[in-house]
Design a protein around this motif. Structure first.
Motif, mmCIF file in Angstrom:
data_model
loop_
_atom_site.group_PDB
_atom_site.id
_atom_site.type_symbol
_atom_site.label_atom_id
_atom_site.label_comp_id
_atom_site.label_asym_id
_atom_site.label_seq_id
_atom_site.Cartn_x
_atom_site.Cartn_y
_atom_site.Cartn_z
ATOM 1 N N THR A 2 -16.165 31.135 29.323
ATOM 2 C CA THR A 2 -17.457 31.798 29.430
ATOM 3 C C THR A 2 -18.221 31.212 30.600
ATOM 4 N N LEU A 3 -18.927 32.052 31.314
ATOM 5 C CA LEU A 3 -19.798 31.574 32.381
ATOM 6 C C LEU A 3 -21.196 31.409 31.840
ATOM 7 N N ALA A 4 -21.830 30.310 32.177
ATOM 8 C CA ALA A 4 -23.231 30.126 31.822
ATOM 9 C C ALA A 4 -24.037 31.102 32.667
ATOM 10 N N ALA A 5 -24.965 31.815 32.049
ATOM 11 C CA ALA A 5 -25.721 32.871 32.715
ATOM 12 C C ALA A 5 -26.397 32.368 33.988
ATOM 13 N N ASP A 6 -26.165 33.094 35.097
ATOM 14 C CA ASP A 6 -26.815 32.834 36.378
ATOM 15 C C ASP A 6 -26.540 31.449 36.953
ATOM 16 N N LEU A 7 -25.544 30.748 36.497
ATOM 17 C CA LEU A 7 -25.233 29.430 37.026
ATOM 18 C C LEU A 7 -23.778 29.389 37.456
ATOM 19 N N ALA A 8 -23.474 28.444 38.311
ATOM 20 C CA ALA A 8 -22.107 28.296 38.798
ATOM 21 C C ALA A 8 -21.329 27.330 37.917
ATOM 22 N N PHE A 9 -21.503 27.456 36.598
ATOM 23 C CA PHE A 9 -20.799 26.618 35.638
ATOM 24 C C PHE A 9 -19.881 27.501 34.818
ATOM 25 N N LEU A 47 -10.003 14.008 18.410
ATOM 26 C CA LEU A 47 -9.360 15.194 18.994
ATOM 27 C C LEU A 47 -7.989 15.463 18.380
ATOM 28 N N GLY A 48 -7.362 14.430 17.865
ATOM 29 C CA GLY A 48 -6.048 14.599 17.260
ATOM 30 C C GLY A 48 -6.084 15.167 15.852
ATOM 31 N N LEU A 49 -7.277 15.338 15.295
ATOM 32 C CA LEU A 49 -7.393 15.827 13.922
ATOM 33 C C LEU A 49 -7.469 17.349 13.884
ATOM 34 N N PRO A 50 -6.916 17.956 12.828
ATOM 35 C CA PRO A 50 -7.014 19.410 12.694
ATOM 36 C C PRO A 50 -8.476 19.847 12.588
ATOM 37 N N GLY A 51 -8.775 21.022 13.130
ATOM 38 C CA GLY A 51 -10.110 21.582 13.036
ATOM 39 C C GLY A 51 -11.086 21.054 14.066
ATOM 40 N N THR A 52 -10.621 20.206 14.974
ATOM 41 C CA THR A 52 -11.495 19.635 15.997
ATOM 42 C C THR A 52 -11.265 20.377 17.301
ATOM 43 N N TRP A 53 -12.350 20.648 18.022
ATOM 44 C CA TRP A 53 -12.191 21.281 19.317
ATOM 45 C C TRP A 53 -13.196 20.749 20.316
ATOM 46 N N LEU A 54 -12.844 20.914 21.597
ATOM 47 C CA LEU A 54 -13.606 20.387 22.713
ATOM 48 C C LEU A 54 -13.936 21.518 23.666
ATOM 49 N N LEU A 55 -15.160 21.556 24.119
ATOM 50 C CA LEU A 55 -15.589 22.468 25.172
ATOM 51 C C LEU A 55 -16.013 21.631 26.369
ATOM 52 N N ILE A 56 -15.597 22.059 27.557
ATOM 53 C CA ILE A 56 -15.935 21.354 28.789
ATOM 54 C C ILE A 56 -16.735 22.303 29.683
ATOM 55 N N ALA A 57 -17.838 21.823 30.213
ATOM 56 C CA ALA A 57 -18.596 22.568 31.222
ATOM 57 C C ALA A 57 -18.216 21.988 32.579
ATOM 58 N N ARG A 58 -17.895 22.874 33.508
ATOM 59 C CA ARG A 58 -17.496 22.427 34.844
ATOM 60 C C ARG A 58 -18.295 23.166 35.909
ATOM 61 N N ALA A 59 -18.678 22.440 36.936
ATOM 62 C CA ALA A 59 -19.239 22.999 38.157
ATOM 63 C C ALA A 59 -18.138 22.810 39.185
ATOM 64 N N ASP A 60 -17.462 23.886 39.512
ATOM 65 C CA ASP A 60 -16.199 23.807 40.244
ATOM 66 C C ASP A 60 -15.269 22.927 39.410
ATOM 67 N N GLU A 61 -14.811 21.810 39.944
ATOM 68 C CA GLU A 61 -13.947 20.927 39.150
ATOM 69 C C GLU A 61 -14.690 19.704 38.617
ATOM 70 N N ALA A 82 -23.045 16.513 25.490
ATOM 71 C CA ALA A 82 -23.565 15.703 26.588
ATOM 72 C C ALA A 82 -23.593 16.520 27.862
ATOM 73 N N VAL A 83 -24.631 16.313 28.651
ATOM 74 C CA VAL A 83 -24.755 16.920 29.970
ATOM 75 C C VAL A 83 -25.082 15.802 30.950
ATOM 76 N N ARG A 84 -24.321 15.740 32.004
ATOM 77 C CA ARG A 84 -24.566 14.711 33.021
ATOM 78 C C ARG A 84 -25.957 14.880 33.609
ATOM 79 N N ASN A 85 -26.552 13.774 33.997
ATOM 80 C CA ASN A 85 -27.936 13.776 34.489
ATOM 81 C C ASN A 85 -28.176 14.808 35.588
ATOM 82 N N ARG A 86 -27.302 14.904 36.554
ATOM 83 C CA ARG A 86 -27.559 15.800 37.685
ATOM 84 C C ARG A 86 -27.462 17.277 37.324
ATOM 85 N N TYR A 87 -26.925 17.583 36.131
ATOM 86 C CA TYR A 87 -26.803 18.982 35.708
ATOM 87 C C TYR A 87 -27.792 19.359 34.604
#
Length: 161
Positions: A2-9, A47-61, A82-87
């Protein structure tokens, strides 16, 4: 994806291979004073447990942030976000939270739970997203200086605004 609305993420599903990026975001986003950050071993263990999932937000890489969740029966818990300070203040946290709720609802999850340190600015985001406070864990977090902070517990019914 999914793309974050109006952002390059972009928000994408992650896994064990993304742990280095999770740790970059974790190290930048969580102030050690509050004792909220997890270690790489803790993240890998969950992360190794059933039912666990991870979402990553990326700006390019570049990792901009992440959300780590766990589903048990028909409920889910937002373990970390968590969101990095600059984002920050660019919609990354909102996009991660929105995607987490969509993913959980797609898995027939009826409620999403989370906890947050009292005073954390993210509380406003959670309330805007329809979360309501349901409890307080007194003195739950212990910061580097020894100061303790309460944890506030929230929940949101999914499919309901």
């Amino acid at each position: 994806m999914t793309l974050a609305a109006d952002l390059a993420f972009r928000i994408e599903s992650g896994g064990m291979a993304d742990l280095p990026d999770v740790m970059v975001a974790m190290g930048d986003a969580f102030d050690p004073e509050y004792g909220e950050a997890w270690t790489e071993a803790q993240c890998a263990g969950i992360l190794g447990l059933p039912g666990t999932w991870l979402l990553i937000a990326r700006a390019d890489e570049d990792p901009a942030g992440f959300a780590l969740l766990r589903t048990i029966a028909d409920e889910a818990e937002l373990l970390l976000i968590a969101v990095r300070n600059r984002y920050r203040r660019q919609g990354v946290g909102r996009a991660l939270l929105s995607q987490a709720m969509e993913d959980a609802q797609a898995e027939s999850v009826g409620q999403l739970h989370l906890e947050v340190r009292s005073g954390n600015p993210a509380i406003e985001l959670y309330r805007e997203a329809g979360f309501v406070q349901v409890g307080t864990r007194r003195g739950y977090y212990r910061g580097r200086s020894g100061k303790v902070f309460d944890a506030l517990t929230f929940k949101r019914r999914l499919g309901v605004i």
